[in-house]
Design an enzyme around this catalytic site. Structure first.
Site, mmCIF file in Angstrom:
data_model
loop_
_atom_site.group_PDB
_atom_site.id
_atom_site.type_symbol
_atom_site.label_atom_id
_atom_site.label_comp_id
_atom_site.label_asym_id
_atom_site.label_seq_id
_atom_site.Cartn_x
_atom_site.Cartn_y
_atom_site.Cartn_z
ATOM 1 N N ARG A 90 0.852 -1.189 0.000
ATOM 2 C CA ARG A 90 0.000 0.000 0.000
ATOM 3 C C ARG A 90 0.891 1.243 0.000
ATOM 4 N NH1 ARG A 90 -3.737 2.050 4.952
ATOM 5 N NH2 ARG A 90 -1.770 3.053 5.467
ATOM 6 N N TYR A 125 -2.298 11.511 6.416
ATOM 7 C CA TYR A 125 -2.619 10.191 6.949
ATOM 8 C C TYR A 125 -1.661 9.107 6.447
ATOM 9 C CZ TYR A 125 -4.589 5.579 6.651
ATOM 10 O OH TYR A 125 -4.728 4.238 6.689
ATOM 11 N N ASP A 172 -4.987 4.087 -0.064
ATOM 12 C CA ASP A 172 -6.094 4.365 0.858
ATOM 13 C C ASP A 172 -6.369 5.872 0.851
ATOM 14 O OD1 ASP A 172 -7.861 4.507 2.964
ATOM 15 O OD2 ASP A 172 -6.611 3.393 4.378
ATOM 16 N N HIS A 230 -8.774 7.225 2.592
ATOM 17 C CA HIS A 230 -9.254 7.493 3.953
ATOM 18 C C HIS A 230 -10.458 8.428 4.010
ATOM 19 C CE1 HIS A 230 -8.129 6.854 8.266
ATOM 20 N NE2 HIS A 230 -7.777 5.730 7.687
ATOM 21 N N GLU A 288 -8.920 2.445 -1.885
ATOM 22 C CA GLU A 288 -9.669 2.136 -0.653
ATOM 23 C C GLU A 288 -10.342 3.373 -0.065
ATOM 24 O OE1 GLU A 288 -7.130 0.226 2.189
ATOM 25 O OE2 GLU A 288 -8.257 0.974 3.895
ATOM 26 N N GLU A 336 -13.856 -0.623 6.399
ATOM 27 C CA GLU A 336 -13.204 -0.807 7.708
ATOM 28 C C GLU A 336 -13.975 -0.148 8.841
ATOM 29 O OE1 GLU A 336 -9.381 0.959 6.576
ATOM 30 O OE2 GLU A 336 -9.713 2.526 8.060
ATOM 31 N N ARG A 392 -14.051 -4.812 3.351
ATOM 32 C CA ARG A 392 -12.855 -4.571 4.147
ATOM 33 C C ARG A 392 -13.070 -4.621 5.651
ATOM 34 N NH1 ARG A 392 -8.332 -3.745 4.390
ATOM 35 N NH2 ARG A 392 -8.220 -1.621 5.167
ATOM 36 N N GLU A 408 -4.769 -7.509 4.954
ATOM 37 C CA GLU A 408 -3.866 -6.447 5.395
ATOM 38 C C GLU A 408 -3.092 -6.941 6.620
ATOM 39 O OE1 GLU A 408 -5.877 -3.014 7.010
ATOM 40 O OE2 GLU A 408 -4.227 -1.683 6.466
ATOM 41 N N TRP A 434 -11.073 12.245 8.172
ATOM 42 C CA TRP A 434 -9.647 11.847 8.172
ATOM 43 C C TRP A 434 -9.545 10.364 7.869
ATOM 44 C CZ3 TRP A 434 -6.180 8.558 10.362
ATOM 45 C CH2 TRP A 434 -6.622 7.774 11.426
HETATM 46 C C1 CS2 Z 1 -6.370 2.120 7.981
HETATM 47 C C2 CS2 Z 1 -6.213 2.080 9.433
HETATM 48 O O1 CS2 Z 1 -5.450 -0.003 7.833
HETATM 49 C C3 CS2 Z 1 -6.080 0.856 7.248
HETATM 50 O O2 CS2 Z 1 -6.444 0.774 6.103
HETATM 51 O O3 CS2 Z 1 -7.236 2.933 7.348
HETATM 52 O O4 CS2 Z 1 -4.879 2.306 9.691
HETATM 53 C C4 CS2 Z 1 -7.060 3.039 10.245
HETATM 54 O O5 CS2 Z 1 -6.628 4.337 10.089
HETATM 55 C C5 CS2 Z 1 -6.978 2.649 11.685
HETATM 56 O O6 CS2 Z 1 -7.335 1.312 11.825
HETATM 57 C C6 CS2 Z 1 -7.864 3.507 12.561
HETATM 58 O O7 CS2 Z 1 -7.908 2.961 13.817
HETATM 59 MG MG MG Z 2 -7.919 2.058 5.499
#
Ligand code: CS2
Ligand code: MG
Length: 411
Positions: free
Chosen positions: A147, A159, A219, A221, A245, A271, A292, A348, A411
């Protein structure tokens, strides 16, 4: 068999983890992960104050019935706190059932559908040269999919890109003690136009350096509107992403329809979802390619298995969330599912600090960029409680994100 005890254990061997330990009258114990990053103690209370009293005296073999009792019986459904608490119970009960059977959990889920579980790791760099170093570090650790996250010119912090990458990488298999944990939330900044201009140049550079074969992920986010996400997906098409993502905030399922209509870049999301209802339109209308969710935030192995079966009917694959804020208990449960289901996509895996590996002794292994759950009965994780007690809870928050005029942003 009866449940005679259930303890909630909080430990911080590099970051906070919440573990539920269920004990039966036959002395068999099961573990479940209930870690909700930045809001850990709310799940501790939910479990200790409201769930544990309901479990005592019940039959640990009745996994589905217990799940339905906790989900429907509370009246207040869904939400990350509730679903993390139910997940911990579900996984601990599967752990017990598999230990009683003398089998690793994946055998109870139908047995292995593959020999090993492909993973992706995280490469982060404030600049493109730093990113290249990070990609090389991941490849040296064995990862076969990466990633890609970078800084954006003009922004202070972005991020996934944190100082401390060097420390993290000294700690073993991407064993990142993530520096997104602060006693008060770190304020990051954001500019979508700068990001949209920058990302195609990053992926072009990465493809030129590492060639066409390496699977690359990204990602976003949740930071983009649907039309911005559509533009990003389109502009990244020449670089053949494995997926894009969380391109838009996850609450608005129909937003993904617009993205889908404009780009062939594969889409992954979920997620922050915690039930199948968050996916209804996305899966039924085939608006995404990967689901995810984490075992830990989706109510456990039982409902995630059902989601994967639903997704399979629409040629959608699994990609269980596995950042370092999922404990090795939640990760182990994920790897058993990954090995067993047919529509597995990728897992992941960002590794853990050395101390975390000591506190949570686990049968799962990582080799050549692939995980295997191991053959220990149950989920294959034991918690060293004495060591855990030596690393108590520390208040820690995820960052927040503001636009350059100060407006709070996703975020
Ligand atoms: C993330 C995470 O793994 C990912 O794809 O987006 O790192 C996420 O930011 C954290 O799990 C938040 O707790
Ligand atoms: Mg993520």
């Amino acid at each position: 068999m009866k449940i005679i005890d259930a303890q909630v254990i909080v430990t911080n061997p590099g970051r906070n983890f919440v573990t539920l330990k269920i004990t039966t009258d036959e002395g068999i114990t099961g573990l479940g992960d209930a870690t909700l990053n930045g809001r850990e103690l709310s799940v501790v209370s939910y479990l200790r104050d409201h769930v544990v009293p309901l479990l005592l005296g019940t039959d640990p073999h009745r996994i589905e019935d217990t799940w339905q009792y906790l989900y429907r019986g509370a009246y207040w459904r869904r939400g990350p706190v509730t679903m993390a608490a139910i997940a911990a119970v579900d996984v601990a009960l599967w752990d017990i059932k598999a230990k009683v059977a003398g089998l690793p959990l994946y055998q109870l889920l139908g047995g292995a559908s593959r020999d090993r579980v492909r993973t992706y790791g995280h490469a982060n760099g404030a600049t493109v040269p730093e990113l290249f170093d990070s990609v090389r570090a991941r490849l040296a650790e064995g990862y076969q999919a990466v990633r890609i996250q970078t800084g954006v010119p003009g922004l202070k912090t972005v991020y996934g890109v944190h100082q401390g990458t060097a420390i993290a990488e000294a700690d073993g298999v991407a064993g990142a003690p993530r520096l997104d944990q602060h006693a008060t939330p770190l304020v990051e900044d954001w500019d979508t136009r700068a990001y949209l201009r920058h990302m195609p140049t990053v992926f072009e550079a990465v493809r030129n350096e590492f060639g066409p074969e390496l699977p690359l992920l990204h990602d976003a986010h949740h930071r983009l509107t649907p039309i911005e996400a559509a533009r990003l997906g389109k502009s990244l098409e020449p670089y053949d992403l494995f997926w894009l993502e969380d391109c838009t905030p996850a609450e608005n399922q129909d937003g993904l329809r617009l993205v889908r209509e404009h780009t062939t870049t594969p889409l992954a999301i979920g997620e922050v979802f915690n039930t199948v209802f968050d996916y209804q339109t996305l899966v039924a209308d085939q608006l995404i390619d990967y689901v995810r969710s984490a075992v830990t935030h989706f109510g456990g192995v039982s409902p995630l298995r059902k989601l994967f079966d639903f997704a399979a009917q629409h040629q959608i694959k699994s990609a269980i969330h596995g950042p370092e804020d999922i404990s090795p208990v939640g990760m182990a449960a994920a790897i058993h599912l990954d090995l067993a289901i047919h529509n597995f996509g990728i897992q992941e895996y960002s590794g853990y600090t050395a101390r975390t590996h000591e506190v949570f002794q686990h049968a799962f292994t990582f080799e050549d960029g692939h995980l295997h759950p191991g053959e220990a009965p149950g989920i294959g994780v034991e918690l060293d409680e004495e060591m855990a007690a030596g690393h108590p809870y520390e208040q820690a928050y995820l960052p927040v994100n503001r636009l350059q005029d100060g407006t709070i942003h996703d975020w």
